[in-house]
Design an enzyme around this catalytic site. Structure first.
Site, mmCIF file in Angstrom:
data_model
loop_
_atom_site.group_PDB
_atom_site.id
_atom_site.type_symbol
_atom_site.label_atom_id
_atom_site.label_comp_id
_atom_site.label_asym_id
_atom_site.label_seq_id
_atom_site.Cartn_x
_atom_site.Cartn_y
_atom_site.Cartn_z
ATOM 1 N N LYS A 179 0.811 -1.598 -0.337
ATOM 2 C CA LYS A 179 -0.239 0.354 -0.092
ATOM 3 C C LYS A 179 0.566 1.141 -0.180
ATOM 4 O O LYS A 179 1.624 1.852 1.594
ATOM 5 C CB LYS A 179 -0.799 -0.564 1.416
ATOM 6 C CG LYS A 179 -2.087 0.761 1.470
ATOM 7 C CD LYS A 179 -2.239 1.941 2.390
ATOM 8 C CE LYS A 179 -1.670 2.992 2.702
ATOM 9 N NZ LYS A 179 -1.626 4.388 1.661
ATOM 10 N N GLU A 255 9.897 1.182 10.667
ATOM 11 C CA GLU A 255 11.182 2.345 10.676
ATOM 12 C C GLU A 255 10.609 3.979 10.701
ATOM 13 O O GLU A 255 9.932 3.945 9.576
ATOM 14 C CB GLU A 255 11.697 2.044 8.737
ATOM 15 C CG GLU A 255 13.147 2.980 8.811
ATOM 16 C CD GLU A 255 13.340 3.712 8.196
ATOM 17 O OE1 GLU A 255 13.388 5.276 9.519
ATOM 18 O OE2 GLU A 255 13.259 4.584 7.112
ATOM 19 N N CYS A 290 13.717 10.299 7.301
ATOM 20 C CA CYS A 290 13.627 10.924 7.688
ATOM 21 C C CYS A 290 15.146 10.887 9.095
ATOM 22 O O CYS A 290 15.142 11.047 10.003
ATOM 23 C CB CYS A 290 12.970 9.790 8.002
ATOM 24 S SG CYS A 290 13.764 7.969 7.646
ATOM 25 N N GLU A 389 10.371 16.011 15.236
ATOM 26 C CA GLU A 389 10.359 15.967 13.521
ATOM 27 C C GLU A 389 9.883 16.718 12.646
ATOM 28 O O GLU A 389 8.152 17.015 12.603
ATOM 29 C CB GLU A 389 10.137 14.260 13.332
ATOM 30 C CG GLU A 389 10.315 13.878 11.418
ATOM 31 C CD GLU A 389 10.242 12.455 11.473
ATOM 32 O OE1 GLU A 389 11.613 12.210 10.743
ATOM 33 O OE2 GLU A 389 9.561 11.977 11.980
#
Length: 489
Positions: A179, A255, A290, A389
């Protein structure tokens, strides 16, 4: 651009199909706001259909039953087809999520193809084991594919993130249901076409576009999915682990986010290189990485000189149309992400950080999503921009005096994905690298690794590792077969 034809239908059981509900959503380019195509808005019924196709393919051994050398040849052909279609894939990636086309071509396509080729080449070179036993036994330790693997990937590196997961999973004989992010589904759908063309059998690799709650959650909750592999935010990653436990206790690999510290000591061996890496790595891919080194720690005695050099480089990263060949920073993925980044910039100002460069939306007349490369100085560890983040082109600069102090500051994060250390002192380099709670530590460079080393994080940056031979562990079961031998001689 006008020559590209996009097909937004799902790929299930080797066929292009609409969502069973008939629903679609628009793929909108962040480059200029235009609608690229309508994409199948798949739901739980479509996920069920895809998992059924994947299970049938796994059970009848049409893929896992092939000799590893034959799977290798097909995987290598798959990689070759990516390169044969590199220009179209790169432009599709650029139009779909905004990155500069030159990097989509040189980095994303090449890295995805290399990953698929590497795991294909590796799979017939990984041996099983025989345990040391007495003469009365033979103990075999073998790897077997886990079964049906669900994969959910983000929008920042759509092809690379997909390849990191589907390549090892497919190479060892699993069936896959992927997906992609609803913000960047188009290259994933093309990957499925190319996989079929390469010879991967129908049903082995399925791609089901849709939104997280409607398609991602049913995949993570599905009772016939044996493993779920996810890359994305820590918030959603936690939900993935919960759903894995709530359903069939499928193994879950994640992750997740990062707030990577990049530490520059006064004895840095090459200050210009450190500056270029600090600036280039945070603004690469519009900061939507990331592992971006978003927390820059510079020792007090060199900070002024460092910032002078860094600010001189910032204008070169001015956003521009990413379809142009010389653009180095493109558009953020969509209006939602752009507004999120702008809110973080306002937060930095409100909490007392000093804005040195950027901080504004630009190119509004294009209809695209562009934000200036932004640098804050005077950042404290308790500020929002130093803790959360941002996933955008925002660099927070902090200062330090003492080695132990900077290690404490660097580790004072819920994340532990990546870090950088710049020093000429070998003892300091090793000592700090060991002390940093991060899955990867770069010394006197940043991001110079490759497919041969594992990638993943400590703490809330996830569970498990992508890349390298270690990734095979995620998609295989380890079986012991103990055979009694009563030898007549």
């Amino acid at each position: 651009m006008s020559q590209l034809q996009f097909d937004g239908r799902a790929v299930i059981g080797g066929q292009r199909v609409a969502a069973l509900s008939g629903a679609t959503f628009q793929s909108i380019s962040p480059v200029d706001g235009r609608v690229l195509t309508e994409v199948a808005q798949c739901g739980a019924a479509d996920i069920d259909r895809a998992v059924g196709a994947a299970r049938a393919a796994f059970d009848d051994k049409r893929w896992r039953g092939l000799p590893p050398a034959q799977r290798k040849r097909i995987m290598v052909k798959f990689a070759d087809l990516l390169l044969e279609n590199a220009d179209a894939l790169a432009l599709t990636e650029t139009l779909d999520m905004g990155k500069p086309v030159k990097y989509a071509r040189a980095v994303d396509v090449n890295s995805a193809a290399n990953c698929i080729r590497w795991y294909g080449e590796a799979v017939d070179k990984v041996y099983d084991e025989i345990a040391p036993t007495a003469d009365t036994a033979l103990a075999l330790i073998t790897r077997e594919p886990v079964g049906v693997v669900g994969v959910v990937v983000p929008w920042n590196y759509p092809m690379i993130m997909a390849a990191w997961k589907i390549a090892p999973a497919l190479a060892v004989g699993n069936s896959v249901v992927l997906k992609p992010s609803e913000k960047s589904p188009l290259t994933a759908l093309r990957l499925a076409d190319l996989a079929l063309e390469a010879g991967i059998p129908d049903g082995v690799f399925n791609v089901v576009p849709g939104f997280g709650p409607e398609a991602g959650s049913p995949l993570a909750l599905h009772m016939d999915v044996d493993c779920i592999a996810f890359t994305g935010s820590t918030r959603v990653g936690k939900q993935i682990h919960v759903m894995a436990g709530q359903s069939n206790l499928k193994r879950a690999w994640t992750e997740l986010g990062g707030k990577s510290p990049n530490i520059v000591f006064a004895d840095c061996p090459n200050l210009d290189r450190a500056v270029e890496a600090a600036v280039g790595s945070i603004f690469f891919n519009q900061g939507e990485s990331c592992n971006a080194p978003s927390r820059l720690y510079v020792q007090d005695s060199i900070k002024e000189k460092f910032l002078e050099k860094a600010l001189a480089l910032v204008p070169a990263y001015a956003p521009a149309n990413p379809t142009l060949p010389d653009t180095v920073m493109g558009a953020l993925v969509d209006t939602l992400q752009m507004n999120t980044v702008l809110r973080y910039i306002e937060s930095g100002k409100a909490e007392g950080a000093k804005l040195l460069a950027g901080g504004e939306q630009v190119l509004q007349s294009t209809g695209g999503c562009y934000v200036q490369p932004t640098v804050f100085d005077g950042v404290r560890g308790d500020m929002t921009i130093a803790r959360e983040e941002i996933f955008g082109p925002v660099l927070s600069v902090l200062s330090f005096n003492d080695t132990a102090e900077v290690v404490r500051m660097a580790n004072a994060s819920v994340y532990g994905l990546q870090a950088g250390v710049w020093t000429s002192d070998l003892n300091k380099a090793h000592g700090v690298a060991r002390a940093l709670r991060a899955g990867t530590v770069h010394v006197n460079q940043y991001d110079e690794d490759d497919i041969t080393v594992p990638f993943g994080g400590y703490k809330q940056s996830g569970v498990g590792r992508d890349k390298s031979l270690h990734a095979f562990d995620k998609y295989t079961e380890t079986k012991t077969t103990w055979i009694r031998i009563d030898s007549p001689v």
